[in-house]
Design an enzyme around this catalytic site. Sequence first.
Site, mmCIF file in Angstrom:
data_model
loop_
_atom_site.group_PDB
_atom_site.id
_atom_site.type_symbol
_atom_site.label_atom_id
_atom_site.label_comp_id
_atom_site.label_asym_id
_atom_site.label_seq_id
_atom_site.Cartn_x
_atom_site.Cartn_y
_atom_site.Cartn_z
ATOM 1 N N ASP A 124 0.821 -1.211 0.000
ATOM 2 C CA ASP A 124 0.000 0.000 0.000
ATOM 3 C C ASP A 124 0.856 1.262 0.000
ATOM 4 O O ASP A 124 0.490 2.269 -0.602
ATOM 5 C CB ASP A 124 -0.933 0.012 1.215
ATOM 6 C CG ASP A 124 -2.150 -0.873 1.010
ATOM 7 O OD1 ASP A 124 -2.003 -1.934 0.372
ATOM 8 O OD2 ASP A 124 -3.238 -0.515 1.474
ATOM 9 N N SER B 192 -5.408 4.907 5.695
ATOM 10 C CA SER B 192 -4.335 4.027 6.117
ATOM 11 C C SER B 192 -4.401 3.847 7.627
ATOM 12 O O SER B 192 -4.889 4.710 8.352
ATOM 13 C CB SER B 192 -2.990 4.643 5.727
ATOM 14 O OG SER B 192 -1.937 4.026 6.422
#
Length: 549
Positions: free
Chosen positions: A78, A465
């Site tokens: 990510d 996140s």
Amino acid sequence: MRSDTIKTGVERTPHRSLLYASGMNQEQMSRPFIGVASSFNDMVPGHIGMRDLERHLERGIYAGGGAAFFFGIPGICDGLAMGHRGMHYALASRELIADSVESMAEAHAFDGLVLLTNCDKITPGMLMAAARLNIPAVVLTAGPMLAGCVGGQRVSYAESYYAVAQYQQGKISEAELEHWAEQACPGAGSCQGMYTANTMACVTEALGMSLSGAGTALAVSAKKRRLAYETGMTAVELVRRDVCPRQLLTPAAFRNAIRLDNALGGSSNTVLHIPAIAYEAGVELPLDWFDQLSRQTPHLTSMKPGGLHFMEDLDRAGGVPAVLHVLADMLESNPTVNGQDIVEIARAAQVADPEVVHGLANPYHREGGIAILRGNLAPDGAVVKQSAVSPNMRHFEGTARVFASEEAASEAILGGLISSGEVVVIRYEGPKGGPGMREMLYPTSYITGMGLVESVALITDGRFSGATVGLSLGHISPEAAEGGPIALVEEGDRIVIDVDKRSIELLVEDAQLQRRRAAWQAPAPKISTGYLARYARLVTSASTGAILK
């Protein structure tokens, strides 16, 4: 054994010929076939150490009496995908991972599985596959990274984002910025705080799908290698005892995992992943479980990014078993791959450092880390990591600044165009509209780096996140691409967010909203070809885990 389908009987002689061609002998042919799904690749720090763990897994499988068969699974970082087209693929890859494991396990009739994983979407994808297949399976997460060091201080990956904002403000030089890049992540492992990767590793342990200690054992440790060997042996034992994931992945297991998540102050992405795993296990898991259990479960650890401690500290303090020990009276009885009940494991554990894992008498917060907010702006719910919200931001009223993409919002924040008292609204970034529900770490980090974390809120139909801090609300549902209320917000509207009351309201009269809805038109898809186009057509709301139907 399932593998008899491809190795037993006269008519399977051609199949055995292919197995012999792979290097097997007659003795090995009689063993349980254990498929090892490995997400090793050279791109992701959380995965680069897996080749070593594969060796120890293989030894354990053969020592336990099985035969090991390794196959590869995609693993997207990510962090590397953040802030560009690549992030559209991160969440969407979860479904590819589950489908890939299913395809390999069914096509080759494995008797059992070891799922070697790490990082954000890979671990939930592996668990989804285990639940869907319902053949004996055990998970090994590859472990967190050691803390970095800058200026004599321990640092984590997320703080490098703040360094970018400091550089933009002229507070640090380009050389200092590059020093951050070199030092923040010192080697193998998932990033050092309670980000999504490590949250999901801990959740996996609480679900009973990995051995005790696996969730926090460091990637560089001998402990992780010993756990790999023991995981291999456990896989064979699970086949012999015919223990399958759905015997472990019960409603009680999911409630225990949500409790642990709240006690740790984990990533808000679990609100996508835990329901998706439950769906594959045939367990109905309402979104409101997260909020109900959060109200009952105290926040017991202060973990990066919003807190004080690193994963190495939590491991030293006793890891997941230590936190479960404090929660023991709240847990529900449930079996695990360890062969013990989760409550037994909790009661037998100890807290080695009460500064890292607090007791019930002195929690960091009275409630857990996750809160679900609802209101006319998010009738189907929104998610906030409330453990990372400062007390003076728990009630906030501000003026909407509206952006149709992450990039546009990030440019405005870094350009100094966002002021105190404003709510940054980022829309058309949901599961369908993104597509892929990108993480908004850049804009939230820039808000922090620009000194606005105590005076600016951010809401989005995308997600965040695990490294995000501040008043950041994601998963706004329904999303803008489906005509949800977030699509109707205009510049200058007033928005009220109250974390304690679990509410998010757009202060616009209903009649005005109806006029806006009548004029609204769905935008053209951002991506109209390939996997993401198919994904956008099939994906459901974030409120149901963004699963595919």
